[in-house]
Structures are given as structure tokens and as C-alpha cells.
Scaffold this active site. Structure first.
Site, short mmCIF file in Angstrom:
data_model
loop_
_atom_site.label_atom_id
_atom_site.label_comp_id
_atom_site.label_asym_id
_atom_site.label_seq_id
_atom_site.Cartn_x
_atom_site.Cartn_y
_atom_site.Cartn_z
N LYS A 74 -53.01 43.79 63.31
CA LYS A 74 -54.31 43.15 63.07
C LYS A 74 -54.30 42.37 61.76
O LYS A 74 -54.82 41.24 61.70
CB LYS A 74 -55.41 44.21 63.07
CG LYS A 74 -55.78 44.73 64.45
CD LYS A 74 -56.95 45.70 64.38
CE LYS A 74 -57.38 46.16 65.75
NZ LYS A 74 -58.01 45.10 66.57
N VAL A 125 -56.58 42.34 69.20
CA VAL A 125 -55.20 42.73 69.46
C VAL A 125 -55.10 44.25 69.40
O VAL A 125 -56.08 44.95 69.18
CB VAL A 125 -54.22 42.05 68.47
CG1 VAL A 125 -54.36 40.53 68.53
CG2 VAL A 125 -54.42 42.54 67.05
N MET A 132 -59.67 44.73 76.18
CA MET A 132 -60.88 44.41 75.44
C MET A 132 -61.03 42.90 75.25
O MET A 132 -62.13 42.37 75.35
CB MET A 132 -60.89 45.11 74.09
CG MET A 132 -61.14 46.61 74.19
SD MET A 132 -62.60 47.05 75.18
CE MET A 132 -63.90 46.18 74.32
N ASN A 169 -65.97 49.60 76.38
CA ASN A 169 -65.42 49.12 77.63
C ASN A 169 -66.21 49.68 78.83
O ASN A 169 -66.40 50.89 78.89
CB ASN A 169 -63.95 49.53 77.73
CG ASN A 169 -63.22 48.90 78.89
OD1 ASN A 169 -63.54 47.80 79.31
ND2 ASN A 169 -62.24 49.59 79.42
N GLU A 201 -54.55 48.19 68.60
CA GLU A 201 -55.14 48.99 67.50
C GLU A 201 -54.05 49.45 66.54
O GLU A 201 -53.71 50.63 66.43
CB GLU A 201 -55.91 50.18 68.08
CG GLU A 201 -56.75 50.94 67.08
CD GLU A 201 -57.99 50.20 66.59
OE1 GLU A 201 -58.72 50.78 65.78
OE2 GLU A 201 -58.24 49.05 67.02
N SER A 233 -61.55 50.12 66.90
CA SER A 233 -62.22 51.40 67.14
C SER A 233 -62.11 52.35 65.96
O SER A 233 -62.79 53.37 65.93
CB SER A 233 -61.64 52.07 68.39
OG SER A 233 -60.26 52.32 68.23
N ASP A 281 -53.13 34.48 73.40
CA ASP A 281 -52.24 35.64 73.46
C ASP A 281 -50.81 35.12 73.41
O ASP A 281 -50.50 34.06 73.99
CB ASP A 281 -52.47 36.45 74.73
CG ASP A 281 -51.92 37.87 74.62
OD1 ASP A 281 -52.73 38.82 74.62
OD2 ASP A 281 -50.69 38.03 74.53
N HIS A 312 -67.22 47.08 67.27
CA HIS A 312 -66.61 48.01 68.21
C HIS A 312 -67.36 47.88 69.52
O HIS A 312 -68.35 48.56 69.76
CB HIS A 312 -66.67 49.44 67.66
CG HIS A 312 -65.94 50.43 68.51
ND1 HIS A 312 -66.06 51.79 68.34
CD2 HIS A 312 -65.09 50.27 69.56
CE1 HIS A 312 -65.33 52.42 69.23
NE2 HIS A 312 -64.72 51.51 69.98
#
Length: 297
Positions: free
Chosen positions: A107, A100, A22, A153, A102, A129, A41, A150
């Protein structure tokens, strides 16, 4: 689909935290619309691979007519540290998108760090999500700057974005996010905060049920998808959708829903858990309910 003409958002600079599926997809969407992106990252290998993956998505989006005509691509800068957001570049980000894994703790840690680094009033956007924004807001330095999205993809193809306004989200934060999404030619649909919001609260338990049907031997994955497409108008079928989401991401989301709602329908079924344990994560690993030769990252 013909591309729409458009002017990139002057002065926008987006920071994206997380170079996974994502994060790289959101970065590609922004770059394709002429917005500069700093992509962060902690995994050096994933970060080193990111420019190629982002570039591939931008090229694909352009070939599919999903980007505005004549827009010069935005610049991509990568970094291994959150401090790279505010040091060593020409300008601080005008918005930050956290993308990052889920996982609520992961998070919360990232959101706490980044919200303390960026200037007050900078929108801090958690792309999630299922995890409630009010839950994540406990970690934020300024909950009024926090809001949820949200993205679906791939972000460069799906034009509608679910926007989640937490109890503490400020009006200015919502307005700034709307401005960003307009620059990206996305349609925001604003919903109230709740576990799974709207799309995941409806879709993910349904996918879980579809996996149960396959596990029971009632029908193959292909038959389930063909019936859902042909009889009920689902564009791809729930199991191809699961492969696109990533089965590991789906399991994480289902656990969030189960723990926050108590709904047993959200407990990931055994077949789904076994596939994740075996590394069959869907399109990104090359195999899920279907095989994707040569397509995995």
C-alpha cells in the site's frame, strides 16, 4: 428493498487502484451510481476479467434495488499503469481509492506513486481493514490529502462506511470524501486512527476465536454460526462472514493487529493459517468454512 431515486455526482471521476474483490466492488458501486471509473491493476489477466465482474455486480445491485432509479451507469476504463490515471483520458480523477492487498509495504508503494502523480488537493483514499492511516501517510507526497475508508463486502449492499481520519488528514479531504460517499448514498462514520479502527479491532479477533472453537472440535462451523445468529443476532455468523471477507485477507488483517497491538488474541490460529495455505480462501475461491459451487472468481 425499493431503490431510491438519485442524481449521479456531476463531474465526479473516480480512480480505483486494484481490481480484486474490493476494488472491483467499489468500482461497481460507483459505476452503478453514474460515476466514471478508471480501474488500474498490474495483473493483466485480472484486469481483463474486471469489466465482466464489475458488470455482473452492477446488474446484481440493480436487481436487488440497491441502485438509484434512472441513473445511467458510469463509464469504466481500465489500465495497467498508474500513469493511465493522468494520461489518455478526458479528465483527471477527482478522487483516488487505493484497494490493493492488505499489506503495508504494498500500500505504501502505491500511495507514494499515486500521490505524486495526482494534482494537489485530490483526495487519496486508502481502503484498508486494519493498517493505521498515519503509518501509510509516511509514504504519501501530501499527508493532508490522505484519508482511510473501510468499505464492507459487498460495497453495493452495505450502506455504512467506516472513515478513518489520520492525524494529518486535512478538513478539505474529509469534506471531499463525505461528498463522494453522499453521491454513492453511503453513510460515513468517522473514527480516529488506530490499528483495526473499530470494526476490524472488534470483529476479526472474534472470528479468530470462532475458528479456534471449530479447531478444538467443540462445534462445527455451521453450529457456531447458527448459535451466533439465533442467540446473539449476528446476521450471517462469524465464519460465513470470514468466508465473505476472504480468509487470506482476514489473516493479513490479524497479523497487522497482532504486530501493532501485541494482542495474542489477534495471532491467526493454526486452522486459519492451514486453510489459507491450502488455498481455501472462502467465497472467492469456492471453498472456505463452506463450499460455494460455481461462485468463485
Amino acid at each position: 428493498m425499493a431503490a431510491e431515486s438519485g442524481t449521479p455526482a456531476t463531474g465526479q471521476r473516480l480512480a480505483v487502484l486494484g481490481a480484486g474483490v474490493m476494488g472491483s466492488g467499489i468500482a461497481a458501486l460507483a459505476i452503478g451510481h453514474g460515476i466514471a471509473v478508471t480501474l488500474i491493476d498490474l495483473d493483466r489477466r485480472r484486469l481483463d476479467d474486471a469489466p465482466e465482474r464489475v458488470g455482473h455486480q452492477v446488474r446484481t445491485a440493480r436487481l436487488m434495488g440497491a441502485l438509484p432509479d434512472g441513473a445511467a451507469p458510469g463509464a469504466l476504463v481500465t489500465g495497467l499503469s498508474l500513469t493511465d490515471l493522468v494520461t489518455g483520458h478526458d479528465a483527471a480523477p477527482t478522487a483516488v481509492i487505493e484497494a490493493v492487498t492488505e499489506d503495508a509495504d504494498a500500500k505504501a508503494k502505491v500511495l507514494a506513486e499515486v500521490s505524486a502523480l495526482v494534482a494537489p488537493g485530490t483526495p487519496v483514499i486508502s481502503n484498508t481493514s486494519a493498517i493505521p492511516i498515519d503509518e501509510l501517510a509516511r509514504a504519501a507526497a501530501r499527508p493532508t490529502d490522505l484519508i482511510g475508508t473501510h468499505f464492507m463486502n459487498p460495497p453495493y449492499l452495505i450502506r455504512t462506511v467506516e472513515v478513518i481520519r489520520g492525524t494529518h488528514t486535512g478538513e478539505g479531504t474529509l469534506d471531499a470524501l463525505r461528498t463522494l460517499l453522499t453521491a454513492l448514498r453511503r453513510e460515513p462514520i468517522v473514527v480516529d486512527d488506530a490499528p483495526g479502527f473499530v470494526t476490524s479491532r472488534i470483529l476479526h479477533p472474534m472470528i479468530n476465536d470462532a475458528v479456534r472453537v471449530v479447531a478444538a472440535g467443540t462445534a462445527s462451523a455451521e453450529s457456531v454460526d447458527r448459535l451466533m445468529q439465533g442467540c446473539l443476532g449476528h446476521p450471517t455468523g462469524p465464519l460465513r462472514t470470514a468466508d465473505l471477507i476472504g480468509l487470506d485477507n482476514l489473516v493479513d488483517s490479524l497479523w497487522v493487529l497482532h504486530s501493532r497491538t501485541g494482542d495474542e488474541g489477534c495471532r491467526p490460529c493454526g486452522l486459519l493459517l492451514a486453510m489459507v495455505r491450502d488455498g481455501h480462501l472462502g467465497r472467492k475461491s469456492g471453498r472456505g468454512f463452506y463450499e460455494y459451487e460455481g461462485e468463485h472468481a
